[in-house]
Design an enzyme around this catalytic site. Structure first.
Site, PDB file in Angstrom:
ATOM      1  N   THR A   1       2.385  -7.077   9.186  1.00 11.85           N
ATOM      2  CA  THR A   1       1.753  -7.908   8.153  1.00 11.85           C
ATOM      3  C   THR A   1       2.650  -9.118   7.885  1.00 11.85           C
ATOM      4  O   THR A   1       3.353  -9.171   6.877  1.00 11.85           O
ATOM      5  CB  THR A   1       1.486  -7.062   6.886  1.00 11.85           C
ATOM      6  N   HIS A   2       2.664 -10.055   8.831  1.00 15.90           N
ATOM      7  CA  HIS A   2       3.477 -11.263   8.705  1.00 15.90           C
ATOM      8  C   HIS A   2       2.633 -12.527   8.672  1.00 15.90           C
ATOM      9  O   HIS A   2       2.802 -13.380   7.817  1.00 15.90           O
ATOM     10  CB  HIS A   2       4.489 -11.340   9.857  1.00 15.90           C
TER      11      HIS A   2
ATOM     12  N   ASP B   1       7.878 -18.171   9.648  1.00 16.35           N
ATOM     13  CA  ASP B   1       8.356 -16.844   9.301  1.00 16.35           C
ATOM     14  C   ASP B   1       9.887 -16.933   9.263  1.00 16.35           C
ATOM     15  O   ASP B   1      10.495 -17.612  10.097  1.00 16.35           O
ATOM     16  CB  ASP B   1       7.917 -15.834  10.366  1.00 16.35           C
TER      17      ASP B   1
ATOM     18  N   SER C   1       2.945  -3.213   0.693  1.00 19.95           N
ATOM     19  CA  SER C   1       2.396  -2.038   0.008  1.00 19.95           C
ATOM     20  C   SER C   1       3.140  -1.781  -1.301  1.00 19.95           C
ATOM     21  O   SER C   1       2.538  -1.375  -2.298  1.00 19.95           O
ATOM     22  CB  SER C   1       2.476  -0.800   0.902  1.00 19.95           C
TER      23      SER C   1
HETATM   24  C1  U2F Z   1       5.508  -4.792   8.133  1.00 21.12           C
HETATM   25  O1  U2F Z   1       4.624  -4.093   7.300  1.00 21.12           O
HETATM   26  P1  U2F Z   1       3.259  -3.277   7.492  1.00 21.12           P
HETATM   27  O2  U2F Z   1       2.188  -4.154   7.949  1.00 21.12           O
HETATM   28  O3  U2F Z   1       3.438  -2.044   8.292  1.00 21.12           O
HETATM   29  O4  U2F Z   1       3.023  -2.755   5.971  1.00 21.12           O
HETATM   30  P2  U2F Z   1       2.946  -3.470   4.572  1.00 21.12           P
HETATM   31  O5  U2F Z   1       3.992  -4.498   4.379  1.00 21.12           O
HETATM   32  O6  U2F Z   1       2.926  -2.379   3.586  1.00 21.12           O
HETATM   33  O7  U2F Z   1       1.544  -4.202   4.586  1.00 21.12           O
HETATM   34  C2  U2F Z   1       0.354  -3.528   4.797  1.00 21.12           C
HETATM   35  C3  U2F Z   1      -0.754  -4.430   4.257  1.00 21.12           C
HETATM   36  O8  U2F Z   1      -2.009  -3.983   4.735  1.00 21.12           O
HETATM   37  C4  U2F Z   1      -2.905  -3.750   3.668  1.00 21.12           C
HETATM   38  C5  U2F Z   1      -2.045  -3.566   2.435  1.00 21.12           C
HETATM   39  C6  U2F Z   1      -0.840  -4.458   2.732  1.00 21.12           C
HETATM   40  O9  U2F Z   1      -1.113  -5.785   2.302  1.00 21.12           O
HETATM   41  O10 U2F Z   1      -2.750  -3.956   1.267  1.00 21.12           O
HETATM   42  N1  U2F Z   1      -3.711  -2.559   3.997  1.00 21.12           N
HETATM   43  C7  U2F Z   1      -5.042  -2.566   3.695  1.00 21.12           C
HETATM   44  O11 U2F Z   1      -5.557  -3.529   3.117  1.00 21.12           O
HETATM   45  N2  U2F Z   1      -5.800  -1.481   4.045  1.00 21.12           N
HETATM   46  C8  U2F Z   1      -5.268  -0.397   4.676  1.00 21.12           C
HETATM   47  O12 U2F Z   1      -6.026   0.544   4.948  1.00 21.12           O
HETATM   48  C9  U2F Z   1      -3.892  -0.387   4.963  1.00 21.12           C
HETATM   49  C10 U2F Z   1      -3.136  -1.490   4.609  1.00 21.12           C
HETATM   50  C11 U2F Z   1       6.774  -3.962   8.329  1.00 21.12           C
HETATM   51  F1  U2F Z   1       6.459  -2.813   8.995  1.00 21.12           F
HETATM   52  C12 U2F Z   1       7.416  -3.650   6.972  1.00 21.12           C
HETATM   53  O13 U2F Z   1       8.573  -2.898   7.178  1.00 21.12           O
HETATM   54  C13 U2F Z   1       7.706  -4.941   6.209  1.00 21.12           C
HETATM   55  O14 U2F Z   1       8.168  -4.644   4.911  1.00 21.12           O
HETATM   56  C14 U2F Z   1       6.433  -5.795   6.134  1.00 21.12           C
HETATM   57  C15 U2F Z   1       6.663  -7.139   5.480  1.00 21.12           C
HETATM   58  O15 U2F Z   1       7.574  -7.907   6.206  1.00 21.12           O
HETATM   59  O16 U2F Z   1       5.869  -6.006   7.433  1.00 21.12           O
END
Ligand code: U2F
Length: 453
Positions: free
Chosen positions: A19-20, A119, A352
């Site tokens: 999520t970048h 980024d 999240s």
């Molecule tokens: C990377 O993060 P991720 O994409 O693995 O996870 P999150 O930062 O928690 O973001 C998930 C997003 O997806 C959305 C939720 C978040 O905005 O609202 N979402 C959704 O809408 N519906 C769903 O069923 C599931 C998720 C990385 F892995 C992390 O370690 C970092 O902290 C992050 C930010 O750099 O990027």
């Protein structure tokens, strides 16, 4: 050189994984709407652009154009299932892939690049900005603790020494890290990095202090001492989040009826489970978690990446038909705002965590990589709005213990009170007079050349 506002060209360099790119796009959408005469060129891979630009109409994209960059994958690439494989190829293709597409955008628009918004990972933008005589604003999409850790990598290695992780030394030498330990730090930070991703983060730590300003999807009051420390390390720190409150969000449809189902549940009783956009926990942990939900009879919504029929224990879906819902991509923020939610089970991804803060929901965190261990430890020891699990893994007993602690104990109630306090700070920051709103004006002012330093 100062050029008139209508010659301004902002090159936006997105990181196409996890999520970048989406949060960066949301920030750019707000800036582009407020500076309609500035041209924005958005660089990401074809796949990432397709997802980030999906559903946006011409009016919303009046001054933002996507440009596809090479993803660096060899033609015969076969996915191994490890989501980090394509990332390694991508990192090797940088920055040449961005330069090629940027030349194309300059030719097409007839405007030289006056500002880079990237980024934060993209260390090479420091030199690129110098070469182009452009400003550079990196966006750090994660939280303030990992950011401070990355820009302190040399200090961390020197102070902890070679046995720092083995002895799990305390990080008592960094502002805001009391109670956090060496094993909580992102992998690749405690020793000289060898893999391409950790090397990128290391170079990032050295490059960020050269930026015109560093933007972060956070708010000052999430941790004031860290905000002050970061301010002292950068030319300018711009807390402009939480983006869920400060930038336009794309709407996730509730195809599987999570919200009406929550209406039928008791206040603060439901567990929401999601491990972000990339992660599926190992099978034994999925089984332990499923077992705990069934045994504890907790109502739940599980946003499942992968194939639940194949990956969850046999009979689980049938047995829990009325107890809970296993769904695909869920409207996470709307769910977390619902009063029926009692706890969120997460991987500790920063977006999240912000969703949970804005929803006022305490967390149980099972971290996997990168910033997630540090986020989990910070939730537990600094903010006291969540708990980790013993050895950072789901077992049935440990999951039941954590669920009971959050949903029914006095301690859980205190965590909820603390998370609601943070929520109030977040709302204030995003309000008309709030810090994040003011910082956003500065951000937009730098892009359009109207901000005087
Ligand atoms: C990377 O993060 P991720 O994409 O693995 O996870 P999150 O930062 O928690 O973001 C998930 C997003 O997806 C959305 C939720 C978040 O905005 O609202 N979402 C959704 O809408 N519906 C769903 O069923 C599931 C998720 C990385 F892995 C992390 O370690 C970092 O902290 C992050 C930010 O750099 O990027």
């Amino acid at each position: 050189t100062v050029c008139p506002t209508d010659d301004r060209h902002v090159a936006v360099l997105a990181f196409p994984y996890g999520t970048h790119a989406a949060p960066l796009m949301n920030l750019v959408r707000r800036a582009a709407a407020e500076a309609p005469e500035v041209t924005f060129s958005f660089f990401s891979t074809k796949r990432s652009n397709a997802s980030v630009f999906a559903g946006l109409n011409q009016e919303q994209l009046h001054n933002i154009r996507p440009y596809d960059i090479d993803d660096g994958l060899p033609e015969d690439f076969v996915p191994s299932g490890n989501p980090q494989d394509p990332v390694a190829y991508f990192v090797k293709a940088m920055p040449a892939n961005y330069r090629t597409a940027m030349d194309e955008a300059v030719a097409k628009t007839g405007r030289r690049v006056t500002c880079l918004v990237s980024d934060a990972f993209f260390w090479f933008c420091a030199d690129m900005a110098d070469e182009l005589h452009a400003k550079w604003i990196p966006l750090w999409t994660a939280g303030p603790h990992p950011l401070l850790a990355h820009i302190s990598s040399h200090q961390i290695r020197e102070t902890l020494g070679p046995d720092g992780v083995i002895k799990n030394k305390e990080i008592d030498f960094l502002t805001g890290f009391n109670g956090l330990r060496a094993s909580d730090l992102p992998e690749g930070l405690t020793e000289e990095p060898e893999d391409p991703f950790s090397m990128m983060l290391d170079k990032m730590g050295d490059a960020l202090p050269r930026a015109t300003a560093v933007a972060i999807n956070s708010f000052n009051a999430v941790h004031l001492p860290i905000a002050h420390e970061l301010e002292s390390r950068f030319h300018m720190l711009l807390n402009v989040g939480p983006f869920i409150l400060t930038t336009p969000q794309s709407v996730t449809p509730d195809d599987e009826g999570c919200l009406p189902w929550l209406e039928t549940q008791e206040e603060r009783s439901v567990v929401y489970i999601s491990f972000g956009s990339l992660i599926i926990p190992p099978q034994e942990e999925l089984f332990a978690l499923a077992g705990a939900l069934e045994e504890g009879k907790y109502p739940f919504i599980w946003a499942f990446r992968g194939n639940p029929e194949k990956q969850l224990p046999q009979g689980f879906l049938e047995n829990t038909k009325t107890q809970g819902k296993v769904v695909g991509w869920a409207p996470q923020m709307q769910i977390l705002k619902h009063s029926a939610i009692g706890a969120c089970m997460t991987h500790g991804g920063w977006n999240s965590i912000l969703d949970c803060i804005v929803g006022g929901v305490p967390m149980i965190s099972r971290p996997f990589f990168g910033d997630q261990m540090l986020n989990t430890a910070t939730l537990e020891h600094v903010w006291e709005i969540g708990v980790g699990l013993e050895n950072n893994v789901f077992t049935k007993e440990e999951t039941l213990r954590a669920l009971e602690l959050i949903i029914t104990s006095e301690k859980g109630k205190m965590m909820r009170e603390k998370v609601v306090e943070l929520k109030d700070f977040a709302m204030e920051a995003a309000g008309p007079e709030g810090d994040s709103t003011k910082n956003f004006c500065t951000f937009a002012g730098i892009l359009s050349g109207t901000h005087s330093e």
